[in-house]
Enzyme design. Structure first.
Site, PDB file in Angstrom:
ATOM      1  N   MET A  30       0.849  -1.194   0.000  1.00 36.68           N
ATOM      2  CA  MET A  30       0.000   0.000   0.000  1.00 36.68           C
ATOM      3  C   MET A  30       0.889   1.249   0.000  1.00 36.68           C
ATOM      4  SD  MET A  30      -3.431  -0.993   2.039  1.00 36.68           S
ATOM      5  CE  MET A  30      -2.882  -0.658   3.674  1.00 36.68           C
ATOM      6  N   HIS A  34       9.026   1.730   3.651  1.00 39.38           N
ATOM      7  CA  HIS A  34      10.078   1.766   4.664  1.00 39.38           C
ATOM      8  C   HIS A  34      11.010   0.589   4.357  1.00 39.38           C
ATOM      9  CE1 HIS A  34       7.745  -1.484   6.393  1.00 39.38           C
ATOM     10  NE2 HIS A  34       6.696  -0.685   6.529  1.00 39.38           N
ATOM     11  N   HIS A  37       9.493  -2.844   3.455  1.00 34.88           N
ATOM     12  CA  HIS A  37       9.044  -3.046   2.068  1.00 34.88           C
ATOM     13  C   HIS A  37      10.246  -3.327   1.156  1.00 34.88           C
ATOM     14  CE1 HIS A  37       5.620  -0.295   3.385  1.00 34.88           C
ATOM     15  NE2 HIS A  37       4.970  -1.332   2.889  1.00 34.88           N
ATOM     16  N   GLN A  61     -10.343  -2.820   2.415  1.00 30.36           N
ATOM     17  CA  GLN A  61      -9.837  -3.490   3.619  1.00 30.36           C
ATOM     18  C   GLN A  61      -9.832  -2.567   4.834  1.00 30.36           C
ATOM     19  OE1 GLN A  61      -5.912  -4.244   1.577  1.00 30.36           O
ATOM     20  NE2 GLN A  61      -5.095  -3.943   3.629  1.00 30.36           N
ATOM     21  N   GLY A 147       5.275  -9.721   4.228  1.00 31.41           N
ATOM     22  CA  GLY A 147       5.984  -9.620   5.499  1.00 31.41           C
ATOM     23  C   GLY A 147       5.317 -10.484   6.564  1.00 31.41           C
ATOM     24  N   LYS A 149       5.235  -9.654   9.608  1.00 27.20           N
ATOM     25  CA  LYS A 149       4.687  -8.811  10.681  1.00 27.20           C
ATOM     26  C   LYS A 149       3.177  -9.021  10.759  1.00 27.20           C
ATOM     27  CE  LYS A 149       3.639  -4.614  10.577  1.00 27.20           C
ATOM     28  NZ  LYS A 149       3.084  -3.327  10.877  1.00 27.20           N
ATOM     29  N   ASP A 150       2.544  -9.147   9.609  1.00 27.97           N
ATOM     30  CA  ASP A 150       1.127  -9.472   9.605  1.00 27.97           C
ATOM     31  C   ASP A 150       0.984 -10.979   9.392  1.00 27.97           C
ATOM     32  OD1 ASP A 150      -1.567  -9.613   9.442  1.00 27.97           O
ATOM     33  OD2 ASP A 150      -1.769  -7.705   8.393  1.00 27.97           O
ATOM     34  N   MET A 184       8.824  -2.243  11.785  1.00 31.83           N
ATOM     35  CA  MET A 184       8.585  -1.179  10.804  1.00 31.83           C
ATOM     36  C   MET A 184       7.157  -1.248  10.281  1.00 31.83           C
ATOM     37  SD  MET A 184      12.008  -0.461   8.826  1.00 31.83           S
ATOM     38  CE  MET A 184      13.529  -0.286   9.731  1.00 31.83           C
TER      39      MET A 184
HETATM   40  O1  PAF Z   1      -0.067  -5.693   3.640  1.00 34.34           O
HETATM   41  C1  PAF Z   1      -0.510  -4.795   2.879  1.00 34.34           C
HETATM   42  O2  PAF Z   1       0.133  -3.769   2.640  1.00 34.34           O
HETATM   43  C2  PAF Z   1      -1.882  -4.977   2.263  1.00 34.34           C
HETATM   44  O3  PAF Z   1      -2.749  -5.634   3.125  1.00 34.34           O
HETATM   45  C3  PAF Z   1      -1.853  -5.679   0.874  1.00 34.34           C
HETATM   46  C4  PAF Z   1      -1.327  -7.106   0.998  1.00 34.34           C
HETATM   47  C5  PAF Z   1      -0.964  -4.893  -0.072  1.00 34.34           C
HETATM   48  C6  PAF Z   1      -3.259  -5.732   0.290  1.00 34.34           C
HETATM   49  O4  PAF Z   1      -3.782  -4.459   0.102  1.00 34.34           O
END
Ligand code: PAF
Length: 282
Positions: A30, A34, A37, A61, A147, A149-150, A184
């Site tokens: 998105m 940083h 990414h 989302q 990542g 992190k999620d 991050m």
């Molecule tokens: O993790 C993210 O930045 C978002 O959830 C993603 C995977 C790009 C979907 O919009």
């Protein structure tokens, strides 16, 4: 590096790359890049011929009272950073390109979305899986990189890819941290100096959970209680959830027997931050 804004051009370019035998690694984002990414892009570069990145703040989302409008954006700086990481192709569509009038389809993963962030952000993962599936159909990757992190997002996407027989290898990359341990996140930019100091309590509380586990504590309630008390000693913090669960099913655990995921979402001031760690009893 090329920047493409439309789905048809992107699909044509990615199809041609595939036909010429190139392996495509895809990093969906998105934006507001940083180091975390950039690390995903570095990994992509290492394991494929072509690195494709998408930059799209996906409205579906975000909940109605969440930060879609104020989510940080800086396309110019993102493109410079992506170019610095030798990205080949950036897909940066508008909301209307992704969700034109008449759009009405959703992808929903059932069980693993019902825990953790799924409880406090209803509909969030439907938005994530739907946009990621669309982006997969547009970028046609062999590999997609996310990542850790999620952790829940990664789990949900792995489930979707398996259940829908998508021929894409999903690669998880360990969380990138600031030198003082803060995970991050683009949302760290919302924190003022006091809040940033309190935000360190997330990673430190994960250290605490690991220490307690290594000292022999096996009762999840006790570890959870210690983490909560530790976080709440820091100003501006409010716990959304602290969960100790199975890393694969995300179902709650009562006793630690094998590896477990400690996952947190904490509001620091107005900013909701997440972090997690897999801990293992000795
Ligand atoms: O993790 C993210 O930045 C978002 O959830 C993603 C995977 C790009 C979907 O919009």
């Amino acid at each position: 590096m090329e920047v493409v804004n439309t789905i048809t051009v992107m699909q044509e370019k990615c199809e041609n790359l595939r036909l010429s035998g190139k392996r495509i690694a895809f990093v969906p984002t998105m934006g507001f890049f940083h180091e975390g990414h950039l690390e995903l892009m570095r990994v992509g570069r290492e394991i494929s011929d072509i690195v494709v990145v998408s930059i799209f703040v996906n409205p579906t989302q975000f909940g109605p009272h969440e930060d879609f409008e104020s989510y940080p954006r800086d396309m110019e700086s993102d493109l410079a950073k992506a170019e610095g990481r030798n990205v080949d192709l950036v897909f940066a569509p508008s909301v209307n390109e992704m969700y034109p009038n008449g759009y009405q389809t959703k992808i929903m993963v059932e069980k693993v979305t019902k825990h953790l962030c799924g409880l406090s952000r209803p509909g969030h993962f439907d938005g994530v899986t739907t946009v990621v599936a669309k982006l997969f159909n547009i970028a046609k990757p062999h590999i997609a990189i996310f990542g850790e992190k999620d952790h829940q997002q990664l789990t949900v996407i792995r489930r979707m890819v398996k259940d829908l027989d998508m021929d894409i290898r999903i690669v998880g990359v360990p969380t990138f941290r600031e030198p003082d341990g803060l995970a991050m996140s683009s949302r760290n930019s919302y924190l003022n100096a006091d809040e940033r100091a309190s935000a360190l309590s997330l990673n430190k509380s994960l250290d605490l959970s690991e220490d307690l586990c290594h000292q022999g504590e096996r009762e999840v309630l006790k570890i959870r209680g210690a983490i909560e008390a530790f976080i709440l000693r820091h100003p501006h913090t409010a716990v959304d959830y602290i969960t100790i669960c199975d890393p694969h099913t995300l179902e709650d655990l009562e006793i630690l027997k094998k590896e477990a995921l400690v996952a947190l979402a904490v509001k620091v001031g107005k900013t909701r931050l997440i972090d997690n760690r897999v801990i293992k009893p000795a």
